[in-house]
Write a protein that holds these residues in place. Structure first.
Motif, PDB file in Angstrom:
ATOM      1  N   LEU A 170       0.832  -1.208   0.000  1.00  0.00           N
ATOM      2  CA  LEU A 170       0.000   0.000   0.000  1.00  0.00           C
ATOM      3  C   LEU A 170       0.865   1.256   0.000  1.00  0.00           C
ATOM      4  O   LEU A 170       0.559   2.237  -0.689  1.00  0.00           O
ATOM      5  N   GLU A 171       1.961   1.222   0.756  1.00  0.00           N
ATOM      6  CA  GLU A 171       2.853   2.383   0.816  1.00  0.00           C
ATOM      7  C   GLU A 171       3.474   2.677  -0.544  1.00  0.00           C
ATOM      8  O   GLU A 171       3.660   3.835  -0.914  1.00  0.00           O
ATOM      9  N   SER A 172       3.765   1.624  -1.308  1.00  0.00           N
ATOM     10  CA  SER A 172       4.331   1.847  -2.650  1.00  0.00           C
ATOM     11  C   SER A 172       3.314   2.525  -3.571  1.00  0.00           C
ATOM     12  O   SER A 172       3.689   3.255  -4.479  1.00  0.00           O
ATOM     13  N   TRP A 173       2.029   2.324  -3.309  1.00  0.00           N
ATOM     14  CA  TRP A 173       0.994   2.986  -4.107  1.00  0.00           C
ATOM     15  C   TRP A 173       0.860   4.463  -3.734  1.00  0.00           C
ATOM     16  O   TRP A 173       0.347   5.256  -4.515  1.00  0.00           O
ATOM     17  N   MET A 174       1.309   4.837  -2.510  1.00  0.00           N
ATOM     18  CA  MET A 174       1.167   6.221  -2.049  1.00  0.00           C
ATOM     19  C   MET A 174       1.831   7.215  -3.002  1.00  0.00           C
ATOM     20  O   MET A 174       1.390   8.347  -3.111  1.00  0.00           O
ATOM     21  N   ASP A 175       2.915   6.803  -3.662  1.00  0.00           N
ATOM     22  CA  ASP A 175       3.649   7.716  -4.533  1.00  0.00           C
ATOM     23  C   ASP A 175       3.808   7.172  -5.954  1.00  0.00           C
ATOM     24  O   ASP A 175       4.708   7.576  -6.682  1.00  0.00           O
ATOM     25  N   MET A 223      -6.631   8.675  -3.484  1.00  0.00           N
ATOM     26  CA  MET A 223      -5.885   7.442  -3.231  1.00  0.00           C
ATOM     27  C   MET A 223      -5.186   7.439  -1.863  1.00  0.00           C
ATOM     28  O   MET A 223      -5.314   6.483  -1.104  1.00  0.00           O
ATOM     29  N   ARG A 224      -4.438   8.502  -1.555  1.00  0.00           N
ATOM     30  CA  ARG A 224      -3.708   8.519  -0.285  1.00  0.00           C
ATOM     31  C   ARG A 224      -4.649   8.503   0.924  1.00  0.00           C
ATOM     32  O   ARG A 224      -4.401   7.752   1.872  1.00  0.00           O
ATOM     33  N   PRO A 225      -5.733   9.312   0.945  1.00  0.00           N
ATOM     34  CA  PRO A 225      -6.672   9.172   2.076  1.00  0.00           C
ATOM     35  C   PRO A 225      -7.264   7.767   2.181  1.00  0.00           C
ATOM     36  O   PRO A 225      -7.425   7.230   3.283  1.00  0.00           O
ATOM     37  N   TRP A 226      -7.561   7.142   1.040  1.00  0.00           N
ATOM     38  CA  TRP A 226      -8.106   5.786   1.024  1.00  0.00           C
ATOM     39  C   TRP A 226      -7.100   4.798   1.621  1.00  0.00           C
ATOM     40  O   TRP A 226      -7.456   3.946   2.444  1.00  0.00           O
ATOM     41  N   ILE A 227      -5.829   4.932   1.229  1.00  0.00           N
ATOM     42  CA  ILE A 227      -4.778   4.045   1.752  1.00  0.00           C
ATOM     43  C   ILE A 227      -4.634   4.238   3.257  1.00  0.00           C
ATOM     44  O   ILE A 227      -4.524   3.268   4.015  1.00  0.00           O
ATOM     45  N   MET A 228      -4.658   5.499   3.710  1.00  0.00           N
ATOM     46  CA  MET A 228      -4.532   5.758   5.145  1.00  0.00           C
ATOM     47  C   MET A 228      -5.694   5.134   5.920  1.00  0.00           C
ATOM     48  O   MET A 228      -5.506   4.614   7.013  1.00  0.00           O
ATOM     49  N   ARG A 229      -6.894   5.151   5.327  1.00  0.00           N
ATOM     50  CA  ARG A 229      -8.042   4.487   5.976  1.00  0.00           C
ATOM     51  C   ARG A 229      -7.807   2.980   6.044  1.00  0.00           C
ATOM     52  O   ARG A 229      -8.159   2.340   7.039  1.00  0.00           O
ATOM     53  N   LYS A 230      -7.234   2.400   4.998  1.00  0.00           N
ATOM     54  CA  LYS A 230      -6.939   0.957   4.987  1.00  0.00           C
ATOM     55  C   LYS A 230      -5.963   0.590   6.097  1.00  0.00           C
ATOM     56  O   LYS A 230      -6.021  -0.507   6.647  1.00  0.00           O
ATOM     57  N   TRP A 231      -5.042   1.488   6.406  1.00  0.00           N
ATOM     58  CA  TRP A 231      -4.096   1.246   7.497  1.00  0.00           C
ATOM     59  C   TRP A 231      -4.752   1.386   8.858  1.00  0.00           C
ATOM     60  O   TRP A 231      -4.193   0.959   9.853  1.00  0.00           O
ATOM     61  N   GLY A 232      -5.916   2.050   8.916  1.00  0.00           N
ATOM     62  CA  GLY A 232      -6.618   2.202  10.184  1.00  0.00           C
ATOM     63  C   GLY A 232      -6.784   3.638  10.650  1.00  0.00           C
ATOM     64  O   GLY A 232      -7.389   3.884  11.692  1.00  0.00           O
ATOM     65  N   CYS A 233      -6.233   4.600   9.905  1.00  0.00           N
ATOM     66  CA  CYS A 233      -6.394   6.019  10.270  1.00  0.00           C
ATOM     67  C   CYS A 233      -7.854   6.431  10.103  1.00  0.00           C
ATOM     68  O   CYS A 233      -8.560   5.910   9.244  1.00  0.00           O
ATOM     69  N   LYS A 234      -8.262   7.418  10.907  1.00  0.00           N
ATOM     70  CA  LYS A 234      -9.582   8.020  10.738  1.00  0.00           C
ATOM     71  C   LYS A 234      -9.370   9.273   9.890  1.00  0.00           C
ATOM     72  O   LYS A 234      -8.735  10.224  10.362  1.00  0.00           O
ATOM     73  N   VAL A 235      -9.856   9.246   8.654  1.00  0.00           N
ATOM     74  CA  VAL A 235      -9.623  10.345   7.713  1.00  0.00           C
ATOM     75  C   VAL A 235     -10.966  10.900   7.263  1.00  0.00           C
ATOM     76  O   VAL A 235     -11.797  10.175   6.724  1.00  0.00           O
ATOM     77  N   GLY A 236     -11.164  12.208   7.470  1.00  0.00           N
ATOM     78  CA  GLY A 236     -12.409  12.875   7.101  1.00  0.00           C
ATOM     79  C   GLY A 236     -12.499  13.159   5.611  1.00  0.00           C
ATOM     80  O   GLY A 236     -11.652  12.745   4.820  1.00  0.00           O
ATOM     81  N   LYS A 237     -13.510  13.915   5.241  1.00  0.00           N
ATOM     82  CA  LYS A 237     -13.746  14.245   3.834  1.00  0.00           C
ATOM     83  C   LYS A 237     -12.853  15.386   3.382  1.00  0.00           C
ATOM     84  O   LYS A 237     -12.514  16.268   4.161  1.00  0.00           O
ATOM     85  N   GLY A 238     -12.493  15.365   2.094  1.00  0.00           N
ATOM     86  CA  GLY A 238     -11.784  16.477   1.480  1.00  0.00           C
ATOM     87  C   GLY A 238     -10.364  16.687   1.961  1.00  0.00           C
ATOM     88  O   GLY A 238      -9.825  17.786   1.847  1.00  0.00           O
ATOM     89  N   CYS A 239      -9.723  15.653   2.479  1.00  0.00           N
ATOM     90  CA  CYS A 239      -8.343  15.797   2.956  1.00  0.00           C
ATOM     91  C   CYS A 239      -7.361  15.730   1.788  1.00  0.00           C
ATOM     92  O   CYS A 239      -7.597  15.040   0.799  1.00  0.00           O
ATOM     93  N   PHE A 240      -6.256  16.445   1.916  1.00  0.00           N
ATOM     94  CA  PHE A 240      -5.179  16.454   0.929  1.00  0.00           C
ATOM     95  C   PHE A 240      -3.947  15.867   1.594  1.00  0.00           C
ATOM     96  O   PHE A 240      -3.497  16.347   2.624  1.00  0.00           O
ATOM     97  N   ASP A 265      -4.251   3.455  13.833  1.00  0.00           N
ATOM     98  CA  ASP A 265      -5.582   3.650  14.419  1.00  0.00           C
ATOM     99  C   ASP A 265      -5.624   4.804  15.415  1.00  0.00           C
ATOM    100  O   ASP A 265      -6.697   5.230  15.834  1.00  0.00           O
ATOM    101  N   MET A 266      -4.473   5.339  15.771  1.00  0.00           N
ATOM    102  CA  MET A 266      -4.394   6.456  16.720  1.00  0.00           C
ATOM    103  C   MET A 266      -4.261   7.812  16.010  1.00  0.00           C
ATOM    104  O   MET A 266      -4.064   8.834  16.657  1.00  0.00           O
ATOM    105  N   ILE A 267      -4.343   7.803  14.681  1.00  0.00           N
ATOM    106  CA  ILE A 267      -4.217   9.041  13.908  1.00  0.00           C
ATOM    107  C   ILE A 267      -5.590   9.447  13.398  1.00  0.00           C
ATOM    108  O   ILE A 267      -6.277   8.655  12.752  1.00  0.00           O
TER     109      ILE A 267
END
Length: 195
Positions: A48-53, A65-82, A95-97
């Motif tokens: 997944l990290e290789s897909w980040m860039d 893509m990057r917000p989606w990947i961060m969600r897959k890792w367990g991060c809580k990511v809101g809408k419209g993040c860059f 999961d703590m981010i």
């Protein structure tokens, strides 16, 4: 209890023989099969990290893509993040981010939820046996973290706050402020818009 400690010691001896140097203080419940599972999880995370860039996904990387990947890792990511290029997170504690809506993280930034606990570190101590301080990171709505910055464990960056490029955020930052430096300090209050 003694049997359990004996088993842990045997597991640690076996892991150390294989080249793994886990701190018993920090990783008291490590098992051989736990390490094997960690290998497979790490493989998935590295993929997944290789897909980040990955340049193939360039048009959709920062906002989709990057917000989606961060969600897959367990991060809580809101809408419209860059999420900029080469942003790295503490995958083991993803999961703590928390990133609230419209957060912007510029390229090269690091989000770290754990660090060694030096509170009782003295001359002659073994650094590898120190435990960890593990705390969550919260980036509030609409804040911006500039390029090549570090956000350390336990930090909350307030709504609309701006962190200048190259800063190291070690303490909470209030909403609608500009902070810079290593460690980051508030240098400006963002004013209300005059109508």
């Amino acid at each position: 209890m003694e049997n359990k400690n004996k088993k842990l010691s045997l597991t640690f001896r076996m892991l150390r023989a294989l080249g793994f140097n886990y701190s018993e203080t920090a990783y008291g419940n490590v098992t051989f099969f736990g390490v094997i599972k960690k290998v497979f999880v790490t493989f998935r995370n590295n993929l997944l990290e290789s897909w980040m860039d990955c340049w193939i996904f360039a048009p959709v990387l920062p906002r989709k893509m990057r917000p989606w990947i961060m969600r897959k890792w367990g991060c809580k990511v809101g809408k419209g993040c860059f999420i900029g290029d080469h942003v790295r997170i503490d995958i083991g504690h993803a999961d703590m981010i928390t990133l609230e809506d419209s957060v912007s993280i510029a390229g090269g930034t690091r989000l770290l939820c754990h660090q060694r606990d030096f509170s009782d570190y003295c001359v002659g101590d073994d650094y590898m046996k120190l435990g960890y301080t593990i705390k969550p990171i919260i980036l509030k709505k609409g804040c911006l973290v500039g390029m090549e910055s570090f956000v350390m464990p336990g930090v909350t960056i307030g709504e609309g706050a701006v962190v200048a490029a190259g800063s190291m955020v070690t303490k909470d930052l209030p909403a609608w402020t500009v902070a810079m430096g290593r460690p980051a300090k508030v240098v400006k209050q963002i004013p209300d818009r005059v109508k």
